[in-house]
Enzyme design. Structure first.
Site, PDB file in Angstrom:
ATOM      1  N   GLU A  80       8.139 -98.961  -4.493  1.00 13.59           N
ATOM      2  CA  GLU A  80       7.194-100.238  -4.976  1.00 13.59           C
ATOM      3  C   GLU A  80       6.186-100.201  -3.765  1.00 13.59           C
ATOM      4  O   GLU A  80       6.421-100.451  -2.400  1.00 13.59           O
ATOM      5  CB  GLU A  80       8.366-101.183  -5.296  1.00 13.59           C
ATOM      6  CG  GLU A  80       7.609-102.215  -4.994  1.00 13.59           C
ATOM      7  CD  GLU A  80       8.705-103.360  -5.806  1.00 13.59           C
ATOM      8  OE1 GLU A  80       8.922-104.216  -6.680  1.00 13.59           O
ATOM      9  OE2 GLU A  80       9.453-104.280  -4.346  1.00 13.59           O
ATOM     10  N   TYR A 106       0.007-103.687  -8.567  1.00 15.94           N
ATOM     11  CA  TYR A 106       1.388-103.171  -8.598  1.00 15.94           C
ATOM     12  C   TYR A 106       1.896-101.682  -9.227  1.00 15.94           C
ATOM     13  O   TYR A 106       1.285-101.354 -10.047  1.00 15.94           O
ATOM     14  CB  TYR A 106       2.361-104.176  -8.965  1.00 15.94           C
ATOM     15  CG  TYR A 106       3.919-103.697  -8.897  1.00 15.94           C
ATOM     16  CD1 TYR A 106       4.226-104.655  -8.443  1.00 15.94           C
ATOM     17  CD2 TYR A 106       4.425-103.548 -10.199  1.00 15.94           C
ATOM     18  CE1 TYR A 106       5.621-104.283  -7.875  1.00 15.94           C
ATOM     19  CE2 TYR A 106       5.775-102.707 -10.436  1.00 15.94           C
ATOM     20  CZ  TYR A 106       5.900-103.598  -8.999  1.00 15.94           C
ATOM     21  OH  TYR A 106       7.917-103.120  -8.956  1.00 15.94           O
TER      22      TYR A 106
END
Length: 441
Positions: free
Chosen positions: A235, A147
């Protein structure tokens, strides 16, 4: 991919900051979100690795895109600005907004089931959101998933890179259950993301030695996109190291600063208003700041601060606001008419609270506009008005002599009456009885 507004500042989830439910809805800006395929196109233009693919707006285009990919292992994704697409379902009964396809023909069939239908997920609610296109990409197998996000951090008042070795998962869950898996790196805007910093992040995440250089390059380029395109958040979840040692952004969520629309015209032309609340879109076109809420007392206020105070005092008196609506400093009769159209389009509204501070505008002019709107619309909903400031005595006289169900009173009394009238109307509606209000109440 798409997350709620509070996720736009992921760092706040790591600081466990608490806000009241009402204030949290307004203090965080609704920054522009773009579809996944647009995000991939933007990243690709910066030389950032993304899976090969393209968008399709109908079944025929979907089949053509699948043929271009030249493989028999692909993924088709409904282009809807909401999270949980894979576990969602469409209003036609079709399940899953993210599906694996093995042929161009299958891509065509699945696209036909998705396009033109509403996808319902945990984030959209039962209303769902319309799917106007699908994104078809080659299926890549991840050896490792990470991530990574670049965003603005309020605490440090600058950009940070938030990363985790646990990619493909909800970052708030990771932060709560395994906070040690979160790596937060502050970035000096004057130095940017240095080679040493990017390499360090890549190594800490756990990229293979042969992929560290590519990961470092990807991190630096993501930061470059963030700065050059006035992003508020980038993101990537997951950022993957594939089985053939490529570093690819498998899923991207990008938000951009609304105040930068004048210099990011291409990106803001990608805005998809079909994914937004129709009333909020209409309000913005009329120069009104409007956000729909779940309550039953409509609010019409001039000034964002006063609007917040108005909602607070409604809550303190036991009521619940149906909307945030700031008509701005002008508060002209035309703006009031447009505001009333928005408020009364919500069937839940059982009372309307008008709270105007007459600084730039005169209260008597507002009163005349208010009376005209109520007469024109033949409103049966009680309107409680608190007009304070220039020519307020003349405004109160106009309202009191209008013969209409408009109640002109001070702020605390206005809030109390709004809640009381709302409850009366709600009870009457529940038993299917009409109610009339007079100035003698």
């Amino acid at each position: 991919m798409f997350k709620l507004a509070c996720r736009r500042q992921i760092a706040s989830a790591l600081r466990s900051a608490q806000q009241s439910p009402i204030k949290q809805s307004f203090l965080q800006r609704r920054n522009l979100s773009i579809h996944e395929y647009r995000s991939a196109q933007l990243l690709d233009s910066y030389g950032i690795g993304v899976p090969k693919g393209d968008v399709a707006h109908n079944a025929k285009e979907a089949e053509a895109v699948a043929k271009q990919i030249q493989g028999d292992d692909m993924v088709i994704k409904a282009q809807v600005l909401a999270g949980g697409r894979g576990k969602g379902h469409f209003d036609n009964g079709f399940k899953g907004g993210v599906r694996i396809v093995y042929s161009p023909r299958e891509a065509s069939i699945l696209a036909d089931q998705m396009i033109g239908h509403k996808l319902i997920t945990k984030q959209t609610g039962e209303k769902g959101r319309i799917c106007n296109s699908v994104y078809i990409v080659e299926r890549k197998f991840a050896r490792r998933e990470f991530y990574l996000a670049v965003l603005m951090d309020r605490a440090s008042q600058g950009p940070v890179i938030v990363a985790s070795s646990q990619g493909g998962m909800d970052i708030e869950t990771v932060a709560k259950e395994t906070p040690e898996a979160i790596i937060t790196t502050k970035v000096d805007i004057h130095q940017g993301v240095t080679d040493e910093m990017a390499t360090g992040i890549a190594e800490k995440l756990g990229f293979s030695p042969q992929c560290v250089e590519a990961a470092k390059d990807t991190i630096q380029k993501l930061y470059k996109v963030f700065m050059e395109k006035d992003a508020t958040q980038i993101e990537i979840n997951p950022l993957s190291e594939t089985s053939d040692h490529e570093v690819l952004c498998m899923d991207a969520k990008l938000n951009f600063d609304d105040n930068a629309d004048f210099r990011q015209k291409e990106i803001f032309n990608w805005r998809d208003t079909t994914q937004e609340d129709a009333d909020e879109v209409a309000a913005a076109e009329s120069g009104l700041n409007f956000i729909k809420l779940d309550g039953d007392i409509g609010c019409l206020v001039n000034g964002a601060g006063l609007a917040m105070a108005t909602m607070d005092i409604i809550k303190l008196n036991g009521g619940s606001p149906a909307n945030f609506l700031d008509v701005g400093g002008g508060a002209t009769p035309e703006a009031i008419k447009q505001a009333f159209d928005l408020i009364t389009s919500d069937p839940k509204v059982t009372a309307i609270f008008v709270n105007i501070f007459g600084g730039i505008v005169r209260c008597d002019a507002i009163a005349k506009g208010l009376i005209a709107v109520v007469e024109q619309m033949n409103l049966r909903t009680p309107v409680i008005a608190r007009l304070q400031g220039t020519n307020m005595e003349a405004a109160q006289k106009l309202i009191n002599e209008s013969g209409l169900k408009i109640f002109s009173i001070d702020l605390q009394t206005a809030a109390e009456k709004s809640v009381q009238f709302s409850k009366v109307v709600k009870m009457a509606r529940d038993i299917d009885v009409g109610v009339e209000f007079t100035l003698g109440i």
